[in-house]
Write a protein that holds these residues in place. Structure first.
Motif, PDB file in Angstrom:
ATOM      1  N   LEU A  53      38.973  34.012  41.074  1.00 21.71           N
ATOM      2  CA  LEU A  53      38.338  35.004  41.945  1.00 21.71           C
ATOM      3  C   LEU A  53      36.964  35.347  41.389  1.00 21.71           C
ATOM      4  CD1 LEU A  53      41.125  37.608  42.812  1.00 21.71           C
ATOM      5  CD2 LEU A  53      40.046  35.980  44.356  1.00 21.71           C
ATOM      6  N   SER A  54      35.985  35.384  42.259  1.00 24.64           N
ATOM      7  CA  SER A  54      34.639  35.796  41.847  1.00 24.64           C
ATOM      8  C   SER A  54      34.464  37.280  42.155  1.00 24.64           C
ATOM      9  CB  SER A  54      33.593  34.990  42.627  1.00 24.64           C
ATOM     10  OG  SER A  54      33.625  35.343  44.002  1.00 24.64           O
ATOM     11  N   LEU A  58      36.324  39.309  45.159  1.00 25.20           N
ATOM     12  CA  LEU A  58      37.080  40.518  44.864  1.00 25.20           C
ATOM     13  C   LEU A  58      36.506  41.718  45.618  1.00 25.20           C
ATOM     14  CD1 LEU A  58      39.410  41.825  43.316  1.00 25.20           C
ATOM     15  CD2 LEU A  58      37.881  42.028  41.340  1.00 25.20           C
ATOM     16  N   SER A  59      35.192  41.828  45.662  1.00 25.75           N
ATOM     17  CA  SER A  59      34.532  42.915  46.399  1.00 25.75           C
ATOM     18  C   SER A  59      34.889  42.862  47.873  1.00 25.75           C
ATOM     19  CB  SER A  59      33.013  42.821  46.269  1.00 25.75           C
ATOM     20  OG  SER A  59      32.613  42.912  44.952  1.00 25.75           O
ATOM     21  N   HIS A  60      34.811  41.678  48.445  1.00 24.69           N
ATOM     22  CA  HIS A  60      35.071  41.528  49.879  1.00 24.69           C
ATOM     23  C   HIS A  60      36.538  41.802  50.206  1.00 24.69           C
ATOM     24  CE1 HIS A  60      31.242  39.353  51.275  1.00 24.69           C
ATOM     25  NE2 HIS A  60      31.010  39.932  50.115  1.00 24.69           N
ATOM     26  N   GLU A  61      37.440  41.281  49.384  1.00 24.15           N
ATOM     27  CA  GLU A  61      38.862  41.509  49.624  1.00 24.15           C
ATOM     28  C   GLU A  61      39.184  43.000  49.546  1.00 24.15           C
ATOM     29  OE1 GLU A  61      42.776  40.852  50.584  1.00 24.15           O
ATOM     30  OE2 GLU A  61      41.101  39.448  50.715  1.00 24.15           O
ATOM     31  N   ALA A  62      38.630  43.673  48.549  1.00 20.39           N
ATOM     32  CA  ALA A  62      38.854  45.120  48.432  1.00 20.39           C
ATOM     33  C   ALA A  62      38.278  45.842  49.648  1.00 20.39           C
ATOM     34  CB  ALA A  62      38.232  45.657  47.141  1.00 20.39           C
ATOM     35  N   ARG A  90      44.972  46.026  41.971  1.00 21.84           N
ATOM     36  CA  ARG A  90      46.154  45.510  42.680  1.00 21.84           C
ATOM     37  C   ARG A  90      45.938  44.077  43.153  1.00 21.84           C
ATOM     38  NH1 ARG A  90      46.800  51.034  45.863  1.00 21.84           N
ATOM     39  NH2 ARG A  90      47.832  52.209  44.219  1.00 21.84           N
ATOM     40  N   ILE A  91      44.736  43.791  43.626  1.00 15.32           N
ATOM     41  CA  ILE A  91      44.423  42.426  44.069  1.00 15.32           C
ATOM     42  C   ILE A  91      44.554  41.460  42.893  1.00 15.32           C
ATOM     43  CG2 ILE A  91      42.542  40.919  44.869  1.00 15.32           C
ATOM     44  CD1 ILE A  91      41.586  43.419  46.537  1.00 15.32           C
ATOM     45  N   LEU A  92      44.009  41.837  41.738  1.00 13.99           N
ATOM     46  CA  LEU A  92      44.100  40.968  40.565  1.00 13.99           C
ATOM     47  C   LEU A  92      45.538  40.784  40.095  1.00 13.99           C
ATOM     48  CD1 LEU A  92      40.937  42.123  38.594  1.00 13.99           C
ATOM     49  CD2 LEU A  92      41.319  39.884  39.671  1.00 13.99           C
ATOM     50  N   ASP A 126      48.499  40.169  28.935  1.00 20.71           N
ATOM     51  CA  ASP A 126      47.912  39.761  30.199  1.00 20.71           C
ATOM     52  C   ASP A 126      47.868  40.916  31.191  1.00 20.71           C
ATOM     53  OD1 ASP A 126      50.369  39.871  31.696  1.00 20.71           O
ATOM     54  OD2 ASP A 126      50.926  37.962  30.808  1.00 20.71           O
ATOM     55  N   VAL A 127      47.224  40.658  32.317  1.00 23.79           N
ATOM     56  CA  VAL A 127      46.973  41.687  33.311  1.00 23.79           C
ATOM     57  C   VAL A 127      48.275  42.260  33.868  1.00 23.79           C
ATOM     58  CG1 VAL A 127      46.711  40.111  35.275  1.00 23.79           C
ATOM     59  CG2 VAL A 127      45.504  42.287  35.278  1.00 23.79           C
ATOM     60  N   VAL A 128      49.314  41.443  34.009  1.00 23.46           N
ATOM     61  CA  VAL A 128      50.579  41.934  34.540  1.00 23.46           C
ATOM     62  C   VAL A 128      51.267  42.854  33.531  1.00 23.46           C
ATOM     63  CG1 VAL A 128      52.861  41.278  35.395  1.00 23.46           C
ATOM     64  CG2 VAL A 128      50.845  39.968  36.080  1.00 23.46           C
TER      65      VAL A 128
END
Length: 190
Positions: A53-54, A58-62, A90-92, A126-128
């Motif tokens: 993800l760039s 990420l900006s657009h999805e949010a 949450r997206i990540l 990790d992120v999770v």
């Protein structure tokens, strides 16, 4: 539009966005785009190099997810950006969980956070794992979890966190200290 809008105008536009009869959403996106990208870069800074993800994606999805929010009453620009930051996290997390569910995931290296020294956490978490620990903290102290989210994931300074949460600067500092210790214990004992 390159001119800076007064905070009150942005707040009005945020609350008018649901109607969007006059393209308010498009104009608002243009006004807030740089701040959304800054937040996205802050989130991605904690991800491994080569993340799929760039900051733009990420900006657009949010933005698309936030634009679908019709019942939210935005208090101000800071409130919007705080929610945008939570949405990006949450997206990540969802992206990482989907990646792990992939059959080929076993062949790839895990996505890890690289800025965990701010929280005094081991760099291999990790992120999770961080997300799950943050959810556990939220069950114990929701405000401290929100401080972590805004500071660590959202990249906000203590003063900005205090403003967004409508609490004192001293409370933010106390919550940050408590949360760092709690998360460190949670992630190093596991």
């Amino acid at each position: 539009m390159s001119e800076e809008l007064p905070l009150s105008d942005v707040t009005v536009w945020l609350n008018q966005q649901a109607a969007d009869a006059d393209g308010v959403g498009n104009h608002l996106f243009a006004v807030l785009y740089d701040e959304l990208r800054r937040l996205a870069r802050g989130h991605l800074r904690h991800e491994a190099a080569g993340h799929t993800l760039s900051a733009t994606a990420l900006s657009h999805e949010a933005w698309f997810r936030l634009a679908a929010q019709t019942r939210t009453q935005w208090r101000n620009r800071g409130h919007f950006l705080a929610v945008a930051s939570m949405m990006m996290r949450r997206i990540l997390v969802n992206h990482e969980l989907a990646w792990r569910a992939d059959k080929r995931a076993a062949e790839r290296a895990a996505i890890t956070l690289s800025g965990l020294e701010q929280l005094a956490l081991p760099a291999d978490r990790d992120v999770v794992a961080v997300h799950e620990a943050l959810l556990a903290l939220e069950a114990v102290d929701a405000r401290a979890a929100k401080v972590v989210e805004l500071r660590f994931f959202g990249g906000l300074e203590n003063e900005e966190v205090a403003e967004v949460l409508a609490i004192s600067l001293a409370t933010v500092k106390r919550d940050w200290t408590l949360a760092r210790a709690w998360l460190h214990r949670e992630l190093t004992d596991g």
